[in-house]
Design a protein around this motif. Structure first.
Motif, PDB file in Angstrom:
ATOM      1  N   TYR A 115      18.532  28.605  12.227  1.00 39.03           N
ATOM      2  CA  TYR A 115      18.272  28.837  10.801  1.00 39.03           C
ATOM      3  C   TYR A 115      19.546  28.648   9.964  1.00 39.03           C
ATOM      4  CZ  TYR A 115      13.601  30.725  11.739  1.00 39.03           C
ATOM      5  OH  TYR A 115      12.287  30.875  12.110  1.00 39.03           O
ATOM      6  N   ALA A 116      20.669  29.034  10.521  1.00 41.34           N
ATOM      7  CA  ALA A 116      21.927  28.977   9.767  1.00 41.34           C
ATOM      8  C   ALA A 116      22.721  27.708  10.034  1.00 41.34           C
ATOM      9  CB  ALA A 116      22.787  30.195  10.111  1.00 41.34           C
ATOM     10  N   LEU A 117      22.206  26.843  10.911  1.00 47.11           N
ATOM     11  CA  LEU A 117      22.986  25.703  11.408  1.00 47.11           C
ATOM     12  C   LEU A 117      23.553  24.815  10.310  1.00 47.11           C
ATOM     13  CD1 LEU A 117      23.906  23.921  13.805  1.00 47.11           C
ATOM     14  CD2 LEU A 117      21.719  22.734  13.598  1.00 47.11           C
ATOM     15  N   VAL A 118      22.682  24.365   9.409  1.00 47.87           N
ATOM     16  CA  VAL A 118      23.121  23.399   8.393  1.00 47.87           C
ATOM     17  C   VAL A 118      24.212  23.988   7.512  1.00 47.87           C
ATOM     18  CG1 VAL A 118      22.401  22.058   6.380  1.00 47.87           C
ATOM     19  CG2 VAL A 118      20.921  22.179   8.385  1.00 47.87           C
ATOM     20  N   LEU A 119      24.016  25.220   7.051  1.00 50.92           N
ATOM     21  CA  LEU A 119      25.015  25.843   6.176  1.00 50.92           C
ATOM     22  C   LEU A 119      26.304  26.142   6.933  1.00 50.92           C
ATOM     23  CD1 LEU A 119      22.807  28.262   4.036  1.00 50.92           C
ATOM     24  CD2 LEU A 119      23.911  26.148   3.302  1.00 50.92           C
ATOM     25  N   LEU A 120      26.194  26.551   8.190  1.00 47.81           N
ATOM     26  CA  LEU A 120      27.402  26.810   8.979  1.00 47.81           C
ATOM     27  C   LEU A 120      28.203  25.534   9.197  1.00 47.81           C
ATOM     28  CD1 LEU A 120      26.097  29.349  11.650  1.00 47.81           C
ATOM     29  CD2 LEU A 120      27.641  29.819   9.747  1.00 47.81           C
ATOM     30  N   LEU A 121      27.512  24.440   9.485  1.00 49.60           N
ATOM     31  CA  LEU A 121      28.212  23.162   9.632  1.00 49.60           C
ATOM     32  C   LEU A 121      28.869  22.747   8.322  1.00 49.60           C
ATOM     33  CD1 LEU A 121      25.902  20.931  11.864  1.00 49.60           C
ATOM     34  CD2 LEU A 121      28.263  21.594  12.334  1.00 49.60           C
ATOM     35  N   VAL A 178      31.746  27.539  -0.462  1.00 47.91           N
ATOM     36  CA  VAL A 178      31.403  28.906  -0.862  1.00 47.91           C
ATOM     37  C   VAL A 178      29.932  29.045  -1.260  1.00 47.91           C
ATOM     38  CG1 VAL A 178      33.761  29.314  -1.634  1.00 47.91           C
ATOM     39  CG2 VAL A 178      32.057  28.586  -3.297  1.00 47.91           C
ATOM     40  N   GLY A 179      29.183  27.933  -1.239  1.00 46.92           N
ATOM     41  CA  GLY A 179      27.748  27.994  -1.523  1.00 46.92           C
ATOM     42  C   GLY A 179      27.388  28.142  -2.978  1.00 46.92           C
ATOM     43  N   PHE A 227      21.044  31.407  -5.743  1.00 49.70           N
ATOM     44  CA  PHE A 227      20.185  31.212  -4.569  1.00 49.70           C
ATOM     45  C   PHE A 227      20.974  30.688  -3.377  1.00 49.70           C
ATOM     46  CE2 PHE A 227      17.311  28.385  -2.115  1.00 49.70           C
ATOM     47  CZ  PHE A 227      16.471  29.361  -1.601  1.00 49.70           C
ATOM     48  N   THR A 228      21.771  29.644  -3.574  1.00 51.98           N
ATOM     49  CA  THR A 228      22.541  29.078  -2.460  1.00 51.98           C
ATOM     50  C   THR A 228      23.682  30.004  -2.039  1.00 51.98           C
ATOM     51  OG1 THR A 228      23.825  27.775  -4.065  1.00 51.98           O
ATOM     52  CG2 THR A 228      21.975  26.682  -2.968  1.00 51.98           C
ATOM     53  N   ARG A 229      24.174  30.814  -2.953  1.00 55.20           N
ATOM     54  CA  ARG A 229      25.211  31.780  -2.569  1.00 55.20           C
ATOM     55  C   ARG A 229      24.624  32.849  -1.644  1.00 55.20           C
ATOM     56  NH1 ARG A 229      27.856  34.240  -7.588  1.00 55.20           N
ATOM     57  NH2 ARG A 229      29.282  35.110  -6.046  1.00 55.20           N
ATOM     58  N   ILE A 230      23.396  33.289  -1.936  1.00 53.24           N
ATOM     59  CA  ILE A 230      22.734  34.269  -1.072  1.00 53.24           C
ATOM     60  C   ILE A 230      22.492  33.663   0.310  1.00 53.24           C
ATOM     61  CG2 ILE A 230      20.599  35.569  -0.706  1.00 53.24           C
ATOM     62  CD1 ILE A 230      20.460  35.931  -3.749  1.00 53.24           C
ATOM     63  N   LEU A 231      22.031  32.410   0.343  1.00 51.99           N
ATOM     64  CA  LEU A 231      21.806  31.742   1.618  1.00 51.99           C
ATOM     65  C   LEU A 231      23.112  31.601   2.396  1.00 51.99           C
ATOM     66  CD1 LEU A 231      19.283  28.874   0.736  1.00 51.99           C
ATOM     67  CD2 LEU A 231      18.813  31.083   1.822  1.00 51.99           C
ATOM     68  N   THR A 232      24.188  31.275   1.693  1.00 51.50           N
ATOM     69  CA  THR A 232      25.496  31.142   2.342  1.00 51.50           C
ATOM     70  C   THR A 232      25.958  32.474   2.906  1.00 51.50           C
ATOM     71  OG1 THR A 232      26.113  29.308   0.887  1.00 51.50           O
ATOM     72  CG2 THR A 232      27.906  30.510   1.955  1.00 51.50           C
ATOM     73  N   GLY A 288      26.394  33.633  11.395  1.00 52.68           N
ATOM     74  CA  GLY A 288      27.469  32.962  12.126  1.00 52.68           C
ATOM     75  C   GLY A 288      28.404  33.944  12.805  1.00 52.68           C
ATOM     76  N   GLY A 289      28.627  35.087  12.162  1.00 56.94           N
ATOM     77  CA  GLY A 289      29.472  36.111  12.760  1.00 56.94           C
ATOM     78  C   GLY A 289      28.831  36.786  13.957  1.00 56.94           C
TER      79      GLY A 289
END
Length: 398
Positions: free
Chosen positions: A197-203, A361-362, A368-373, A380-381
């Motif tokens: 679920y977090a893959l794209v944003l983590l990359l 930083v999203g 919306f994207t900041r919350i997702l980030t 990720g942690g």
């Protein structure tokens, strides 16, 4: 092939996992730094009451200058479109310093100081609390963060290969997190499904974050997008987001300016020199109000206008590059606008820097994207921690 990637995934995760956890969690803590800071210090960033028209910029700057030591000068003023936000008066030193003033009463509300918690999180995120060596020695904290982030990229990519399902049914099941089938199953699902679920944003965060760690990577990253790096040029302004200096991972929005001569001069100057210095400052400040009014009239829907000695910038509340701004040059003597550089005409390298920051930083898509980030950074942690748990269970150490 999956067997080989499992080994890569494991033996990169084991030594770098804890560092990755620290980087992700400290980054998550910085996502909403502005909101938390302003909530705790609303009296500093907002005026008590909106009443009538704001006082002239020249008057407000002189009020601030009167509270400063001789070695510190005013370098600019940032004015938000929100009438309730106090004016931010930027200072020549220390670096990124600013003072807030009530534009309706002239009250100097105080100096912005970054909260110790967020300062610690920033140093932890960027350098593992290390500091640059005065003698030019190896910046180990920055190096370790950079290498760990690079390894994180390979861990994520290898995780995709390991996870990739063979059927639609397997895909559907692999994206569920079971909460009633035992602790081991829960941690396994959290590790696998949470990672996907977090893959794209983590990359995205990892790949952009590496541009602050290695110059060779930054050069290559720019070339991938067909952009040639250029030496950063001064714009004559110092600008901050929402009136608060941003950090996250390099997270400060600035436009470099030329510091003015210190108000009142250095010790040892005679009184005539000091008086001449004061008159020069008064003369340069006198047209700032004029420039602000003209830019305000030209730019409906602006977010913030920053004016400094001979230059100004206008930023807007819009999606995309959150460092985007139109820039202006003006004659410091009469306030005449002499040059306009719209953001759409800015060189590609300047736009790229802003996009890297916004994606990291999203902020590119707003709240919306900041919350997702924020959620992705938290996940990720946890990935290394759940991975350690599953690994230790497998080798029967727990």
């Amino acid at each position: 092939m999956k067997k080989a990637f499992r080994k890569i995934h494991l033996w990169l995760s084991v030594p770098f996992g804890l560092i990755i956890t620290v980087i992700c969690l400290s980054g998550a803590a910085l996502v909403f730094e502005d909101e938390v800071t302003e909530l705790c210090r609303r009296d500093l960033y907002y005026v008590e009451k909106v009443s009538g028209a704001p006082l002239p910029v020249e008057y407000l700057i002189e009020k601030v200058a009167g509270t400063l030591p001789d070695s510190v000068a005013v370098t600019g003023v940032s004015i938000s479109s929100d009438a309730e936000r106090a004016y931010q008066v930027n200072l020549s030193k220390p670096r990124r310093a600013s003072v807030y003033v009530d534009q309706y009463t002239g009250e100097v509300k105080g100096r912005h100081e970054r909260a110790p918690f967020f300062l610690t999180m920033f140093k932890l995120h960027r350098w593992l609390l290390d500091g640059m060596k005065p003698d030019g020695g190896i910046f180990w904290g920055k190096m370790i963060v950079g290498v760990s982030t690079l390894m994180f990229v390979f861990v994520l990519i290898s995780g995709i290969v390991i996870w990739w399902p063979r059927t639609k049914k397997a895909l559907k099941n692999s994206l569920k997190i079971a909460v009633g089938k035992g602790r081991r199953r829960f941690w396994y699902d959290l590790h696998v499904a949470g990672g996907m679920y977090a893959l794209v944003l983590l990359l995205a965060m990892a790949l952009t974050g590496l541009t602050w760690s290695f110059s060779w990577y930054r050069t290559g990253f720019y070339k991938v997008f067909g952009v040639e790096m250029k030496q950063r040029a001064g714009h004559g302004t110092l600008q901050t987001v929402h009136g608060t200096p941003q950090t996250a991972h390099g997270t400060l929005q600035t436009a470099h300016g030329t510091p003015q001569t210190a108000h009142g001069g250095k010790s040892g100057r005679n009184s005539s020199e000091e008086g001449r210095g004061n008159r020069e400052h008064t003369s340069s400040y006198a047209c700032w109000q004029q420039v602000y009014e003209e830019l305000k009239a030209r730019n409906a829907g602006y977010k913030q206008i920053t004016v400094s000695n001979g230059s100004a910038s206008v930023s807007f509340e819009r999606f995309g590059n959150q460092r985007a701004a139109d820039r202006y040059a003006f004659n410091p003597q009469d306030g005449e606008i002499t040059e306009v550089t719209l953001y759409k005409d800015t060189d590609a390298s300047g736009k790229m820097r802003g996009w890297i920051y916004s994606v990291h930083v999203g902020s590119w898509g707003g709240m919306f994207t900041r919350i997702l980030t924020f959620i992705a950074a938290l996940l990720g942690g946890t990935l290394p921690l759940t991975g350690y748990y599953l690994w230790l269970r497998r080798i029967r150490l727990i």
